[in-house]
Design a protein around this motif. Structure first.
Motif, short mmCIF file in Angstrom:
data_model
loop_
_atom_site.label_atom_id
_atom_site.label_comp_id
_atom_site.label_asym_id
_atom_site.label_seq_id
_atom_site.Cartn_x
_atom_site.Cartn_y
_atom_site.Cartn_z
N PRO A 171 0.89 -1.00 0.01
CA PRO A 171 -0.06 0.09 0.00
C PRO A 171 0.83 1.30 0.02
N VAL A 172 0.42 2.28 -0.78
CA VAL A 172 1.04 3.50 -0.81
C VAL A 172 0.08 4.78 -0.39
N CYS A 173 0.65 5.65 0.43
CA CYS A 173 -0.35 6.65 0.66
C CYS A 173 0.05 7.76 -0.34
N LEU A 174 -0.69 8.08 -1.30
CA LEU A 174 -0.75 9.00 -2.13
C LEU A 174 -0.93 10.55 -1.95
N PHE A 175 -1.81 10.73 -0.85
CA PHE A 175 -2.22 12.07 -0.48
C PHE A 175 -2.39 12.04 1.11
N ARG A 176 -1.89 13.44 1.55
CA ARG A 176 -2.25 13.54 3.08
C ARG A 176 -2.51 15.13 3.08
N GLY A 177 -3.61 15.48 3.50
CA GLY A 177 -3.74 16.82 3.73
C GLY A 177 -4.90 17.01 4.23
N THR A 178 -5.62 18.19 3.94
CA THR A 178 -7.01 18.50 4.38
C THR A 178 -7.96 18.16 3.37
N ALA A 179 -9.27 18.15 3.76
CA ALA A 179 -10.53 17.89 2.87
C ALA A 179 -10.45 19.11 1.82
N GLU A 180 -10.38 20.05 2.07
CA GLU A 180 -10.34 21.07 1.13
C GLU A 180 -9.29 20.92 -0.04
N GLN A 181 -8.05 20.40 0.39
CA GLN A 181 -6.89 20.27 -0.75
C GLN A 181 -7.28 18.90 -1.34
N ALA A 182 -7.90 17.82 -0.73
CA ALA A 182 -8.41 16.64 -1.38
C ALA A 182 -9.49 16.79 -2.48
N VAL A 183 -10.61 17.69 -2.20
CA VAL A 183 -11.56 17.88 -3.22
C VAL A 183 -10.85 18.59 -4.44
N ALA A 184 -9.91 19.51 -4.10
CA ALA A 184 -9.04 20.15 -5.45
C ALA A 184 -8.36 19.25 -6.20
N GLY A 185 -7.73 18.40 -5.48
CA GLY A 185 -6.96 17.33 -6.27
C GLY A 185 -7.67 16.16 -6.62
N PHE A 186 -8.64 15.74 -6.27
CA PHE A 186 -9.57 14.70 -6.58
C PHE A 186 -11.05 14.79 -6.82
N PRO A 187 -11.52 15.71 -7.65
CA PRO A 187 -12.80 16.13 -7.54
C PRO A 187 -13.76 15.37 -7.91
N LYS A 188 -13.51 14.42 -8.41
CA LYS A 188 -14.46 13.19 -8.74
C LYS A 188 -14.22 11.84 -7.87
N ASN A 189 -13.24 11.89 -7.08
CA ASN A 189 -12.97 10.62 -6.36
C ASN A 189 -13.09 10.62 -4.71
N ILE A 190 -13.23 11.82 -4.38
CA ILE A 190 -13.12 11.97 -2.85
C ILE A 190 -14.08 12.79 -2.45
N ASN A 191 -15.52 12.62 -2.93
CA ASN A 191 -16.65 13.54 -2.49
C ASN A 191 -16.82 13.13 -0.96
N VAL A 192 -16.59 11.92 -0.51
CA VAL A 192 -16.88 11.57 0.88
C VAL A 192 -16.30 12.68 1.65
N SER A 193 -15.09 13.08 1.30
CA SER A 193 -14.29 13.99 2.28
C SER A 193 -14.99 15.21 2.74
N MET A 194 -15.77 15.64 1.52
CA MET A 194 -16.68 16.88 1.54
C MET A 194 -17.62 16.69 2.50
N ILE A 195 -18.48 15.86 2.23
CA ILE A 195 -19.77 15.48 2.99
C ILE A 195 -19.41 15.16 4.45
N LEU A 196 -18.11 14.51 4.83
CA LEU A 196 -17.69 14.63 6.20
C LEU A 196 -17.43 15.96 6.81
#
Length: 270
Positions: A171-196
């Motif tokens: 396993p590899v950690c590809l990203f570590r940061g805030t939900a705001e940064q995650a949504v910007a980098g993965f707009p179609k992949n990490i919707n769950v971070s925004m709802i959380l």
């Protein structure tokens, strides 16, 4: 009883499923009346498959003529929809919840007659997080594990192939940061971070990790929350949607459940 006239924006994998759900589960209350989709051939194919008389309309027409709107497109379109439809008193279901990042909470307070529904999506525990927030500030962390193919094409990689970032089967950690940064980098992949984030401590304070590995076949989301209320730890292991491997099947089912909550008198959950 007059049926609610529904406008659908986006008829990809999720939008098509929701259109079919309107016809199958909620025809007593609503009818699909308008579809806004730039790929008109795709929209026509869906209407033919459903034997539907819904009309193809542009973005502004769909907003104007619909009683209720469903967005299943992109965060940018979600932001645009909210900015135009909320002042008109429209109610809507938003799938691309990352679009709410660009809208101030004060904006919504100006138009209390409108309502914006945000499904829980592919993660469990949102009701608990909403309740826990009433106890005071929360520490919230999301650990997401996805197969490499579910992350391909994300802007965060700037054109690089995810497979090229992996070493063996570890396993590899590809990203570590805030939900705001995650949504910007993965707009179609990490919707769950925004709802959380919306349910808990906000996009700037919610911590996110994204992991992947060769051989993984499921989308997993682990939620960790701490506060005066106690502690929440829960994990969801999702089967990919049969229509789109980048989407969890539970995300589609969650949206259908959200529509059921909207149309039915008895509303279960927080």
């Amino acid at each position: 009883m007059k049926k609610v006239q529904v406008g659908l924006i986006g008829c990809g994998a999720i939008g098509a499923r929701l259109a079919q759900a309107l016809q199958t589960h909620f025809s007593e209350f609503a009818r699909l009346a308008y579809i806004c989709e730039h790929r008109t051939d795709k929209a026509r194919d869906l209407l033919k498959k459903m034997h539907s008389r819904a009309e193809l309309a542009d973005f502004d027409e769909t907003i104007e003529y619909s009683d209720f709107l469903i967005e299943a497109a992109t965060p940018d379109l979600a932001t645009n929809l909210i900015s135009k439809a909320v002042p008109l008193g429209k109610s809507m279901l938003i799938m691309s919840v990352g679009g709410l990042l660009a809208v101030s909470p004060r904006f919504f307070r100006k138009y209390p007659e409108s309502s914006v529904l945000c499904p829980s999506g592919a993660v469990v525990g949102i009701d608990g997080v909403l309740a826990a927030r009433e106890s005071g500030p929360l520490k919230v962390k999301l650990i997401t594990r996805k197969p490499p193919e579910a992350l391909e094409g994300a802007p965060y990689f700037k054109g690089k192939k995810v497979a090229g970032l992996l070493k063996g089967r570890s396993p590899v950690c590809l990203f570590r940061g805030t939900a705001e940064q995650a949504v910007a980098g993965f707009p179609k992949n990490i919707n769950v971070s925004m709802i959380l984030s919306l349910a808990g401590s906000g996009a700037k304070k919610t911590k996110v990790e994204i992991w992947t590995a060769r051989g993984w076949s499921r989308n997993e989301h682990e939620v960790q929350v701490e506060g005066k209320f106690g502690k929440i730890e829960c994990r969801t292991s999702n089967v990919p949607s049969p229509d789109n491997p980048k989407t969890s099947y539970l995300a589609v089912l969650s949206a259908i459940a959200c529509l059921r909550k909207y149309f039915y008198s008895v509303k279960i959950g927080t």
